[in-house]
Design a protein around this motif. Structure first.
Motif, PDB file in Angstrom:
ATOM      1  N   LEU A   1     -41.036  10.213  19.116  1.00 31.62           N
ATOM      2  CA  LEU A   1     -39.959   9.277  18.758  1.00 31.62           C
ATOM      3  C   LEU A   1     -40.437   8.230  17.757  1.00 31.62           C
ATOM      4  O   LEU A   1     -39.684   7.811  16.875  1.00 31.62           O
ATOM      5  N   ALA A   2     -41.703   7.812  17.871  1.00 32.53           N
ATOM      6  CA  ALA A   2     -42.251   6.856  16.900  1.00 32.53           C
ATOM      7  C   ALA A   2     -42.353   7.478  15.512  1.00 32.53           C
ATOM      8  O   ALA A   2     -42.082   6.817  14.498  1.00 32.53           O
ATOM      9  N   VAL A   3     -42.709   8.764  15.447  1.00 32.16           N
ATOM     10  CA  VAL A   3     -42.749   9.464  14.156  1.00 32.16           C
ATOM     11  C   VAL A   3     -41.339   9.565  13.578  1.00 32.16           C
ATOM     12  O   VAL A   3     -41.115   9.324  12.383  1.00 32.16           O
ATOM     13  N   ILE A   4     -40.369   9.910  14.428  1.00 31.26           N
ATOM     14  CA  ILE A   4     -38.968  10.006  13.970  1.00 31.26           C
ATOM     15  C   ILE A   4     -38.469   8.645  13.491  1.00 31.26           C
ATOM     16  O   ILE A   4     -37.728   8.554  12.501  1.00 31.26           O
TER      17      ILE A   4
ATOM     18  N   SER B   1     -27.290   2.523  13.198  1.00 32.89           N
ATOM     19  CA  SER B   1     -27.122   2.267  14.631  1.00 32.89           C
ATOM     20  C   SER B   1     -28.126   3.070  15.453  1.00 32.89           C
ATOM     21  O   SER B   1     -28.742   2.534  16.384  1.00 32.89           O
ATOM     22  N   LEU B   2     -28.308   4.354  15.110  1.00 33.91           N
ATOM     23  CA  LEU B   2     -29.277   5.181  15.825  1.00 33.91           C
ATOM     24  C   LEU B   2     -30.702   4.676  15.622  1.00 33.91           C
ATOM     25  O   LEU B   2     -31.514   4.666  16.549  1.00 33.91           O
ATOM     26  N   HIS B   3     -30.997   4.253  14.394  1.00 31.70           N
ATOM     27  CA  HIS B   3     -32.329   3.726  14.089  1.00 31.70           C
ATOM     28  C   HIS B   3     -32.605   2.464  14.900  1.00 31.70           C
ATOM     29  O   HIS B   3     -33.698   2.284  15.462  1.00 31.70           O
ATOM     30  N   THR B   4     -31.618   1.576  14.992  1.00 31.39           N
ATOM     31  CA  THR B   4     -31.776   0.352  15.766  1.00 31.39           C
ATOM     32  C   THR B   4     -31.913   0.659  17.255  1.00 31.39           C
ATOM     33  O   THR B   4     -32.756   0.075  17.944  1.00 31.39           O
ATOM     34  N   LEU B   5     -31.088   1.587  17.759  1.00 34.00           N
ATOM     35  CA  LEU B   5     -31.170   1.975  19.165  1.00 34.00           C
ATOM     36  C   LEU B   5     -32.542   2.559  19.490  1.00 34.00           C
ATOM     37  O   LEU B   5     -33.152   2.208  20.512  1.00 34.00           O
TER      38      LEU B   5
ATOM     39  N   TYR C   1     -35.086  -0.191  19.754  1.00 32.31           N
ATOM     40  CA  TYR C   1     -35.017  -0.928  21.022  1.00 32.31           C
ATOM     41  C   TYR C   1     -35.578  -0.105  22.174  1.00 32.31           C
ATOM     42  O   TYR C   1     -36.226  -0.649  23.074  1.00 32.31           O
ATOM     43  N   ILE C   2     -35.354   1.204  22.171  1.00 33.37           N
ATOM     44  CA  ILE C   2     -35.919   2.055  23.226  1.00 33.37           C
ATOM     45  C   ILE C   2     -37.448   2.026  23.168  1.00 33.37           C
ATOM     46  O   ILE C   2     -38.121   1.892  24.196  1.00 33.37           O
ATOM     47  N   LEU C   3     -38.000   2.129  21.971  1.00 31.80           N
ATOM     48  CA  LEU C   3     -39.459   2.068  21.824  1.00 31.80           C
ATOM     49  C   LEU C   3     -39.997   0.704  22.240  1.00 31.80           C
ATOM     50  O   LEU C   3     -41.058   0.596  22.862  1.00 31.80           O
ATOM     51  N   MET C   4     -39.255  -0.347  21.925  1.00 36.78           N
ATOM     52  CA  MET C   4     -39.681  -1.691  22.330  1.00 36.78           C
ATOM     53  C   MET C   4     -39.674  -1.818  23.856  1.00 36.78           C
ATOM     54  O   MET C   4     -40.607  -2.376  24.443  1.00 36.78           O
TER      55      MET C   4
END
Length: 199
Positions: free
Chosen positions: A37-40, A101-105, A108-111
């Motif tokens: 997910l971090a790579v994406i 929106s997906l990028h921001t979401l 936040y999930i990674l955070m």
């Protein structure tokens, strides 16, 4: 909930209810998934810039047909962009908003994953971010430099075009002043000639 970094396998319920991480293999799979997910997340930065460029090109195409002088002095302004986003064919704008929106979401999930303070999760996210930046970082820098040079060219063009446009207006006003003077001289000559004939 831990408020400091800790090395442990049993995360319990992780981010979502029902997703329990209690084994080593569960933690390894979670770390690999978060690294992916971090790579994406890094890749989405590049696609966001591409979507912005598509939107700007669409705005410039719709506005460049208005008139010759406006196309010379065209630049994407908030007014032009608002007019573009109100039109019926704004699929690229909607796509850009959804992507953002997906990028921001995802951010936040990674955070929230980092805020579990599990050292393994944090290390996995840092490694995934490093891999993503290693793969996509040079492209991101190139795109940002292209945008910088394009903006600099627009600013230089705006100054040059403004000078050309101002000179054209001055030439037009000079021509109109000369035309008015010629009309006035012609009227004077007509009146002088009419008075000479009458006397």
């Amino acid at each position: 909930m831990h408020m400091w970094y800790w090395f442990g396998v049993d995360l319990g319920s992780f981010l979502f209810p029902g997703y329990n991480v209690t084994t080593v293999w569960g933690l390894v799979a979670t770390c690999l998934g978060l690294a992916a997910l971090a790579v994406i997340y890094e890749a989405m930065k590049i696609s966001q810039i591409h979507l912005q460029q598509i939107t700007i090109k669409s705005v410039s195409r719709t506005n460049s047909t208005t008139s010759e002088s406006s196309s010379l002095l065209f630049k994407v302004t908030p007014k032009n962009l608002r007019a573009y986003t109100k039109c019926g064919t704004c699929c690229s704008w909607i796509l850009q908003v959804l992507h953002w929106s997906l990028h921001t979401l995802l951010g936040y999930i990674l955070m929230m994953a980092v805020m579990t303070f599990n050292a393994y999760i944090t290390i996995a996210l840092v490694i995934g971010g490093c891999i993503g930046y290693w793969i996509f970082g040079s492209t991101l820098v190139d795109l940002n430099m292209q945008q910088f040079y394009r903006k600099r060219a627009i600013v230089e063009c705006d100054k040059n075009c403004e000078d050309v446009f101002t000179n054209r207006q001055r030439q037009g006003s000079a021509v109109s002043i000369i035309a008015e003077q010629l009309v006035t001289e012609a009227n004077i000559e007509v009146h002088v000639s009419a008075n000479a004939i009458n006397t």
